[in-house]
Write a protein that holds these residues in place. Structure first.
Motif, PDB file in Angstrom:
ATOM      1  N   GLN A 270      -2.692  -1.073 -14.014  1.00 27.11           N
ATOM      2  CA  GLN A 270      -2.241  -0.825 -12.647  1.00 27.11           C
ATOM      3  C   GLN A 270      -0.835  -0.237 -12.634  1.00 27.11           C
ATOM      4  O   GLN A 270      -0.022  -0.523 -13.508  1.00 27.11           O
TER       5      GLN A 270
ATOM      6  N   TRP B 109       0.877  -1.157   0.000  1.00 28.46           N
ATOM      7  CA  TRP B 109       0.000   0.000   0.000  1.00 28.46           C
ATOM      8  C   TRP B 109       0.917   1.209   0.000  1.00 28.46           C
ATOM      9  O   TRP B 109       1.795   1.338   0.847  1.00 28.46           O
TER      10      TRP B 109
ATOM     11  N   ARG C 203     -11.058  -2.652 -12.948  1.00 30.66           N
ATOM     12  CA  ARG C 203     -10.296  -2.319 -11.740  1.00 30.66           C
ATOM     13  C   ARG C 203      -9.199  -3.320 -11.420  1.00 30.66           C
ATOM     14  O   ARG C 203      -8.217  -2.977 -10.770  1.00 30.66           O
TER      15      ARG C 203
ATOM     16  N   THR D 229      -3.310  10.063  -1.835  1.00 30.25           N
ATOM     17  CA  THR D 229      -3.965   8.936  -2.471  1.00 30.25           C
ATOM     18  C   THR D 229      -3.248   7.667  -2.040  1.00 30.25           C
ATOM     19  O   THR D 229      -2.026   7.631  -1.973  1.00 30.25           O
ATOM     20  N   TYR D 230      -4.013   6.631  -1.754  1.00 22.99           N
ATOM     21  CA  TYR D 230      -3.440   5.342  -1.396  1.00 22.99           C
ATOM     22  C   TYR D 230      -3.664   4.372  -2.542  1.00 22.99           C
ATOM     23  O   TYR D 230      -4.782   4.221  -3.039  1.00 22.99           O
ATOM     24  N   LEU D 231      -2.592   3.714  -2.976  1.00 20.78           N
ATOM     25  CA  LEU D 231      -2.646   2.760  -4.072  1.00 20.78           C
ATOM     26  C   LEU D 231      -2.123   1.414  -3.603  1.00 20.78           C
ATOM     27  O   LEU D 231      -1.183   1.356  -2.804  1.00 20.78           O
ATOM     28  N   TRP D 232      -2.702   0.347  -4.131  1.00 20.79           N
ATOM     29  CA  TRP D 232      -2.157  -0.982  -3.899  1.00 20.79           C
ATOM     30  C   TRP D 232      -1.328  -1.329  -5.120  1.00 20.79           C
ATOM     31  O   TRP D 232      -1.791  -1.236  -6.253  1.00 20.79           O
ATOM     32  N   VAL D 233      -0.087  -1.739  -4.896  1.00 20.53           N
ATOM     33  CA  VAL D 233       0.837  -2.060  -5.980  1.00 20.53           C
ATOM     34  C   VAL D 233       1.333  -3.487  -5.805  1.00 20.53           C
ATOM     35  O   VAL D 233       1.821  -3.852  -4.727  1.00 20.53           O
TER      36      VAL D 233
ATOM     37  N   GLU E 123       1.363   5.501  -0.415  1.00 22.27           N
ATOM     38  CA  GLU E 123       0.747   6.825  -0.314  1.00 22.27           C
ATOM     39  C   GLU E 123       1.443   7.738  -1.315  1.00 22.27           C
ATOM     40  O   GLU E 123       2.667   7.857  -1.316  1.00 22.27           O
ATOM     41  N   THR E 124       0.651   8.367  -2.172  1.00 21.10           N
ATOM     42  CA  THR E 124       1.202   9.338  -3.105  1.00 21.10           C
ATOM     43  C   THR E 124       0.535  10.679  -2.866  1.00 21.10           C
ATOM     44  O   THR E 124      -0.595  10.747  -2.410  1.00 21.10           O
TER      45      THR E 124
END
Length: 151
Positions: free
Chosen positions: A138, A17, A132, A48-52, A19-20
């Motif tokens: 992604q 997870w 999604r 913004t929180y992204l799952w990578v 944070e950007t």
């Protein structure tokens, strides 16, 4: 490939997870000091929180607080922008023109256009929901373990 820096906020076995902080796209503009977009980005710092996905990397190599680089293919950003901005406008115009051709009154034509705008927004939301989990759309980790290829 567009590169963005992020900070790891959580580590999972198969992903991170991250944070950007959104940056203004007009950072090099001469009107930066008078630009509302730039001012809001600096004040609000929209997080913004992204799952990578780790893409086969070892999760033990990453810890909370690490700075990492994410990459997103330029075509994904360009195509997504076209979809998000143009589809609602096209449906607005299409519904407005159809109502006008049917001879509806001014109020009904306006309502038809508004309905077209909302329908276009709903189509965008539906498309985002359907795609999604598409790995091609992604963000990916950009580091010494991955060769960045531009297609």
């Amino acid at each position: 490939m567009l590169i963005e820096t992020g900070k790891v906020v959580a580590v999972e076995s198969d992903g991170l997870w991250v944070e950007t902080i959104s940056r203004s796209t007009c950072g090099s503009c001469a009107a930066q000091k008078g630009c509302g977009q730039s001012l809001l980005a600096k004040l609000a710092g929209h997080t913004t929180y992204l799952w990578v996905s780790l893409g086969g990397r070892n999760s033990a190599d990453y810890q909370v607080g690490d700075d990492i680089e994410l990459g997103v293919p330029e075509a994904v950003v360009a195509n997504g922008s076209l979809l998000v901005y143009l589809l609602p406008l096209i449906t607005l115009l299409g519904f407005t023109l159809a109502a006008s051709e049917l001879g509806w009154g001014e109020g009904a034509t306006t309502l038809a256009g508004l309905f077209g705008l909302v329908a276009g927004g709903a189509l965008v939301r539906w498309r985002a929901h359907v795609t999604r989990h598409d790995s091609r759309l992604q963000p990916v980790l950009v580091d010494d373990q991955q060769v960045v290829s531009v297609s």
